[in-house]
Design a protein around this motif. Sequence first.
Motif, short mmCIF file in Angstrom:
data_model
loop_
_atom_site.label_atom_id
_atom_site.label_comp_id
_atom_site.label_asym_id
_atom_site.label_seq_id
_atom_site.Cartn_x
_atom_site.Cartn_y
_atom_site.Cartn_z
N ARG A 224 -5.60 -3.84 -8.14
CA ARG A 224 -5.26 -2.46 -7.80
C ARG A 224 -6.46 -1.91 -7.05
O ARG A 224 -7.55 -1.80 -7.63
N ASN B 94 -8.38 0.84 -4.46
CA ASN B 94 -8.45 2.22 -3.99
C ASN B 94 -9.31 2.26 -2.73
O ASN B 94 -10.46 1.84 -2.75
N GLN C 182 -3.72 3.66 -1.96
CA GLN C 182 -3.66 2.83 -3.16
C GLN C 182 -2.97 1.52 -2.81
O GLN C 182 -1.82 1.54 -2.33
N TRP D 165 0.85 -1.20 0.00
CA TRP D 165 0.00 0.00 0.00
C TRP D 165 0.88 1.24 0.00
O TRP D 165 1.92 1.27 0.67
#
Length: 173
Positions: free
Chosen positions: A90, A92, A70, A66
């Motif tokens: 990926r 968020n 992100q 991380w």
Amino acid sequence: MRLFTLLMSSFLLLACSSQQLSDYQDKQPTLDLQAFFTGELEASGIVIGPTGKVTRTFTVELLGTWQNNQGVLEEWFVFDDGEKTTRTWRINDLGNGQYTGTAGDIIGTAEGASAGNALKWVYDLEIEVDGSVYQVKFDDWMYQVSDNEIINKSKIKKWGFDVGEVILSIRKK
């Protein structure tokens, strides 16, 4: 009148049986996606076909990193028939328990939310079966059961019908 009572009872049972994320709001330990999915992890699981029979077993090595909000979660799968696949998520962290994610075999964007010890992901995935590629919907629930383990249960749907299930245990190394 009996038919009406039967229909109402069935409706009430169905309405009560559907889990909601809010059902887990006070459950412990609180799932912190960034904290849990940082570093090396391992998992093992099963794939259940539409008849309820286990069709495959697998293991997974995972590595999570991380930077701010992100995350990258790399997954290396090994199936009992020798097939090996990889996926790189990926992720968020949008704050307030809201998440989005993408990966090479995910169609569009996965959407997730967490409360208490649970996380719910919903996404469309391309899977290959016997040389053909299919688009299926995953209704994915994760439950943190200890500081070091999450149980993940996913329903797989096609055209709104349940066609399979995946259950796995994810553990910190």
